[in-house]
Design a protein around this motif. Structure first.
Motif, PDB file in Angstrom:
ATOM      1  N   CYS A   2      -5.673   2.451  -6.634  1.00 12.68           N
ATOM      2  CA  CYS A   2      -7.101   3.257  -6.640  1.00 12.68           C
ATOM      3  C   CYS A   2      -6.778   3.880  -8.328  1.00 12.68           C
ATOM      4  O   CYS A   2      -7.790   3.258  -9.141  1.00 12.68           O
ATOM      5  CB  CYS A   2      -7.621   4.058  -6.176  1.00 12.68           C
ATOM      6  SG  CYS A   2      -8.191   3.351  -4.062  1.00 12.68           S
ATOM      7  N   GLY A  60     -13.414  -0.616  -1.615  1.00 17.67           N
ATOM      8  CA  GLY A  60     -12.609  -1.935  -2.062  1.00 17.67           C
ATOM      9  C   GLY A  60     -10.770  -1.458  -2.355  1.00 17.67           C
ATOM     10  O   GLY A  60     -10.679  -0.085  -1.722  1.00 17.67           O
ATOM     11  N   CYS A  61     -10.145  -1.723  -2.119  1.00 18.42           N
ATOM     12  CA  CYS A  61      -8.160  -1.603  -1.745  1.00 18.42           C
ATOM     13  C   CYS A  61      -7.042  -2.349  -2.114  1.00 18.42           C
ATOM     14  O   CYS A  61      -6.522  -3.614  -1.902  1.00 18.42           O
ATOM     15  CB  CYS A  61      -7.949  -1.415  -0.030  1.00 18.42           C
ATOM     16  SG  CYS A  61      -6.321  -1.245   0.105  1.00 18.42           S
ATOM     17  N   GLY A  63     -12.047   3.962  -3.382  1.00 16.80           N
ATOM     18  CA  GLY A  63     -11.377   3.397  -2.201  1.00 16.80           C
ATOM     19  C   GLY A  63     -11.272   3.600  -1.246  1.00 16.80           C
ATOM     20  O   GLY A  63     -11.951   4.556  -0.701  1.00 16.80           O
ATOM     21  N   ASP A  64     -10.758   2.575  -0.289  1.00 20.06           N
ATOM     22  CA  ASP A  64     -10.582   2.923   0.854  1.00 20.06           C
ATOM     23  C   ASP A  64     -10.137   3.715   1.779  1.00 20.06           C
ATOM     24  O   ASP A  64     -10.437   4.460   2.563  1.00 20.06           O
ATOM     25  CB  ASP A  64     -10.132   1.451   1.623  1.00 20.06           C
ATOM     26  CG  ASP A  64     -11.379   0.225   1.252  1.00 20.06           C
ATOM     27  OD1 ASP A  64     -12.213   0.480   0.912  1.00 20.06           O
ATOM     28  OD2 ASP A  64     -10.983  -0.835   1.684  1.00 20.06           O
ATOM     29  N   CYS A  65      -9.169   4.272   1.416  1.00 18.81           N
ATOM     30  CA  CYS A  65      -8.779   5.255   1.862  1.00 18.81           C
ATOM     31  C   CYS A  65      -9.177   6.417   2.181  1.00 18.81           C
ATOM     32  O   CYS A  65      -9.840   7.717   2.719  1.00 18.81           O
ATOM     33  CB  CYS A  65      -6.922   5.702   1.270  1.00 18.81           C
ATOM     34  SG  CYS A  65      -5.629   4.419   1.407  1.00 18.81           S
ATOM     35  N   ARG A 110       0.885  -0.781  -0.057  1.00 18.14           N
ATOM     36  CA  ARG A 110      -0.015  -0.055  -0.048  1.00 18.14           C
ATOM     37  C   ARG A 110       1.062   1.028   0.069  1.00 18.14           C
ATOM     38  O   ARG A 110       0.116   2.799   0.106  1.00 18.14           O
ATOM     39  CB  ARG A 110      -0.820   0.265   0.867  1.00 18.14           C
ATOM     40  CG  ARG A 110      -2.772  -0.921   0.920  1.00 18.14           C
ATOM     41  CD  ARG A 110      -2.068  -2.191   1.097  1.00 18.14           C
ATOM     42  NE  ARG A 110      -3.780  -2.513   1.004  1.00 18.14           N
ATOM     43  CZ  ARG A 110      -3.766  -3.925   0.580  1.00 18.14           C
ATOM     44  NH1 ARG A 110      -3.291  -4.568   0.807  1.00 18.14           N
ATOM     45  NH2 ARG A 110      -5.276  -4.185  -0.057  1.00 18.14           N
ATOM     46  N   CYS A 145      -2.662   5.828  -2.532  1.00 17.30           N
ATOM     47  CA  CYS A 145      -1.018   4.834  -3.037  1.00 17.30           C
ATOM     48  C   CYS A 145      -1.135   5.195  -3.918  1.00 17.30           C
ATOM     49  O   CYS A 145       0.260   4.488  -4.928  1.00 17.30           O
ATOM     50  CB  CYS A 145      -0.791   3.592  -2.519  1.00 17.30           C
ATOM     51  SG  CYS A 145      -1.985   2.763  -2.999  1.00 17.30           S
TER      52      CYS A 145
HETATM   53  S1  SF4 Z   1      -7.399   2.266  -1.516  1.00 19.98           S
HETATM   54 FE1  SF4 Z   1      -6.244   0.705  -1.126  1.00 19.98          FE
HETATM   55  S2  SF4 Z   1      -5.774   1.001  -3.625  1.00 19.98           S
HETATM   56 FE2  SF4 Z   1      -6.826   2.597  -2.724  1.00 19.98          FE
HETATM   57  S3  SF4 Z   1      -5.451   4.292  -2.864  1.00 19.98           S
HETATM   58 FE3  SF4 Z   1      -5.913   3.425  -0.434  1.00 19.98          FE
HETATM   59  S4  SF4 Z   1      -3.924   1.954  -0.531  1.00 19.98           S
HETATM   60 FE4  SF4 Z   1      -4.534   2.531  -2.331  1.00 19.98          FE
END
Ligand code: SF4
Lengths: 476, 180
Positions: B17, B148-149, B83-85, A61, B14
């Motif tokens: 996404c 989702g991640c 996305g989850d962030c 991540r 990160c």
């Molecule tokens: S939700 Fe997961 S894939 Fe999306 S930016 Fe956050 S860490 Fe990265």
């Protein structure tokens, strides 16, 4: 006339969040330039107190473009803590995953981010100078580029069921096998992927030929190089030892164990950036600037492992006439040669009968309080270093990221290009794009390097010594 | 139907996404046929214009992100948290368990590879990190959450495609909604 500052904020079409500032002297000439990396996420702190076995799931991540590199580097550090080795098949599958990610990341860098400049021109309309613009003017090239990236992603999908942040890579090997059907499916891509990469090489060679002056004068300051090599000095991404060469190509260190990285690499925090300045420790911060990534890996390697890539490698080596190739533009060439090498190697690995075996994993337990892992990410050598207490809880985490190691020379390349293209406060759009494309050559992944992420409008301010804006330019 | 406008924005995430968004592969050309992508990390964006759909990855970690999400909300008819962030901080928010100063000290002072001559990053050009990371919905109204991640590429495509065709996507309207 006052001293002035040009600020390019944020840099576009790169994977991250950054600003460039260019200082002008009283005559309007460039006196200095800085590459400010503008994000920070703090993985090294917040992983403390967690179990080391969580790291292969947390660290991908850091970056969605090279998650496999982080996972693999992380499981290697875990294996050192456990004192175990992966199985033969585990190694094969991980190698496939890493090579696949190398293909998709390099395809993204070339087709999505850089080819628009080469095919549409550096001075083309910024609204069109991207992959969609490319799809309108050269639909076949854009489609093939998108599919090449897809091939790399499919390898992860077909082994683990996920393209990004996949979970199957574990200490001791792999948690999931490759089925015979998926092996066949992946082999079905090899021909197309090879053809697309050869086409990209043709595009690049034609561009280099017709733009000789620009290419050969583009950010050419010499540096040292660091990369991973196999036992006979061959190009290696997944598992090998480190080699440092100096500006002349003399090998300074060879077959170094990555576990000794602290003997050779130090870094310094600087005020103008969230990204630190790593350097080759024996020579100090002034003389010890080194680069990593595709250009570095080809500069340190003695040979390639596969035939088609070796053919291109010979052409590359001739450019340097026995010395390293320093021109930053040649990152693009090196990246495509590596793409070709990765596709050939994927085919070799897939043809190994053991690749579909179910001897996937050795079991291990906490045995040692320290682990160091290392692998070649698409952008260069990546290190994870963990220390734990007796219960396996992390007490210290150090991450040395590929793009971070290129930070000092990215700064220098920005200065080189700025000196060449920016004269006085009279800024033209094409010039700024060239300053940025110096950065783009490194394909910096700033999400990785600062364990961060970014965004991108485009505004340039010229400021006088008192910080007053004397000129403003918004990109149209 | 008029051609729509889309923006995709990276805040504190990160990029995974965005990579999943690119994993819609050639369907990106179907999206481009219906809409212009006017701002995105993969195009040269200018200031964010008014758009029909803005897709935002990542949590809010700094003063600049905060200003930016307000601006995006103003400019966008539909705002999607990708996305989850963006939805609930996720990995980006793990630093909330520590004081920001401690997090800085670990990286810029105490790291084993650091030499003794470093200074803390403090240039006025750098963005200021907020003490705590917060998700988008603590600052603005969000019209759709894609979890989702990273989220599954097919799910992302489904949601974008529905909005571009002036339909409202259903949570679970696409079969493969899953974490991981
Ligand atoms: S939700 Fe997961 S894939 Fe999306 S930016 Fe956050 S860490 Fe990265």
């Amino acid at each position: 006339m006052d001293k002035k500052k040009i600020i390019i904020s944020p840099v576009t079409r790169i994977e991250g969040h950054a600003k460039i500032s260019i200082d002008l002297d009283e005559y309007g000439y460039v006196s200095d330039a800085h590459f400010h990396v503008d994000e920070f996420r703090g993985f090294e702190k917040f992983c403390e107190g967690r179990l080391y076995t969580e790291m292969p799931v947390i660290t991908p991540r850091i970056c969605g473009i090279c998650p496999v590199s982080h996972t693999i580097t992380s499981v290697k550090a875990c294996e050192m803590i456990q004192g175990i080795q992966p199985t033969y098949t585990g190694n094969l599958l991980r190698r496939l995953m890493l090579l696949g990610q190398n293909v998709s990341s390099h395809a993204l860098s070339f087709f999505h981010l850089s080819a628009p400049d080469m095919l549409l021109g550096f001075d083309a309309d910024p609204a069109k100078r991207n992959i969609i613009g490319l799809a309108q003017s050269n639909p076949d090239i854009a489609r093939r580029g998108i599919r090449l990236r897809q091939f790399g992603q499919e390898i992860s999908e077909r082994i683990t069921g996920e393209k990004i942040h996949s979970k199957g890579i574990v200490p001791g090997g792999m948690a999931v096998p490759l089925t015979k059907e998926n092996k066949k499916y992946l082999l079905g891509w090899i021909h197309e992927a090879t053809e697309t990469t050869l086409m990209a090489l043709d595009i690049l060679k034609i561009f280099i030929q017709t733009n000789q002056d620009m290419v050969n004068s583009f950010a050419t300051s010499p540096t040292m190089y660091l990369g991973t090599v196999g036992p006979n000095g061959e190009h290696e991404l997944y598992d090998g030892k480190l080699r440092f060469v100096d500006e002349e190509g003399t090998i300074l260190q060879d077959q170094l164990s990555p576990k000794k990285y602290l003997d050779f690499i130090a870094e310094r925090s600087v005020g103008f950036s969230y990204l630190k300045y790593p350097y080759y420790k024996p020579l100090g911060i002034e003389k010890g600037i080194y680069r990593v990534g595709p250009l570095a890996r080809l500069n340190v390697a003695t040979k390639m492992k596969t035939t088609k890539a070796q053919h291109e490698f010979d052409i590359f080596k001739r450019l340097g006439k026995g010395k390293p190739v320093h021109g930053t533009f040649y990152f693009h060439f090196a990246r495509l040669i590596e793409t070709l090498a990765s596709i050939e190697e994927i085919s070799h690995v897939l043809h190994d009968d053991e690749v579909t075996s179910h001897h996937l994993k050795h079991n291990g337990y906490w045995n040692y309080d320290e682990g160091i892992g290392c692998a070649e990410a698409p952008r260069g050598t990546l290190f994870h270093h963990y220390k734990t207490d007796k219960g396996g809880k992390l007490t210290n985490v150090n991450l040395l990221i590929a793009t971070g190691q290129n930070n000092p020379s990215m700064n220098r390349s920005v200065l080189d290009v700025a000196r060449q293209y920016v004269k006085g406060p009279d800024i033209k759009e094409g010039m700024l794009n060239r300053v940025e494309s110096a950065i783009r050559c490194y394909d910096p992944c700033l999400s990785c390097s600062t364990h961060a992420m970014g965004k991108m409008p485009m505004k340039i301010e010229v400021k006088d010594a008192n910080g007053k804006i004397v000129k403003q330019l918004v990109r149209e | 139907m008029n051609k729509k406008k889309i923006a995709t924005v990276w805040l504190g995430g990160c990029s995974g996404c965005h990579m999943s968004l690119l994993d819609i592969d050639e369907r990106i050309l179907d999206v481009a046929a219906l809409a212009d992508i006017v701002k995105s990390p993969v195009v040269d964006g200018k200031e964010m214009p008014e758009v029909d759909v803005a897709i935002v990855e990542g949590a809010i970690t700094s003063d600049e992100h905060y200003e930016e999400i307000l601006h995006i909300r103003k400019q966008a008819k539909i705002l999607i948290a990708l996305g989850d962030c963006a939805i609930h901080n996720n990995v980006t928010g793990l630093r909330n368990f520590f004081k920001l100063q401690e997090v800085f000290d670990t990286s810029y002072k105490e790291s084993p590879s650091n030499d003794a001559d470093g200074v803390m990053p403090d240039d006025p050009l750098l963005l200021k990190l907020n003490e705590k990371v917060i998700p988008l919905s603590e600052v603005v109204d969000v019209d759709f959450f894609i979890n989702g991640c990273p989220p599954d590429a097919d799910y992302i495509f489904y949601v974008i495609f529905e909005y571009l065709n002036e339909r409202i996507p259903q949570p679970g309207g696409h079969k493969k909604i899953q974490y991981g």
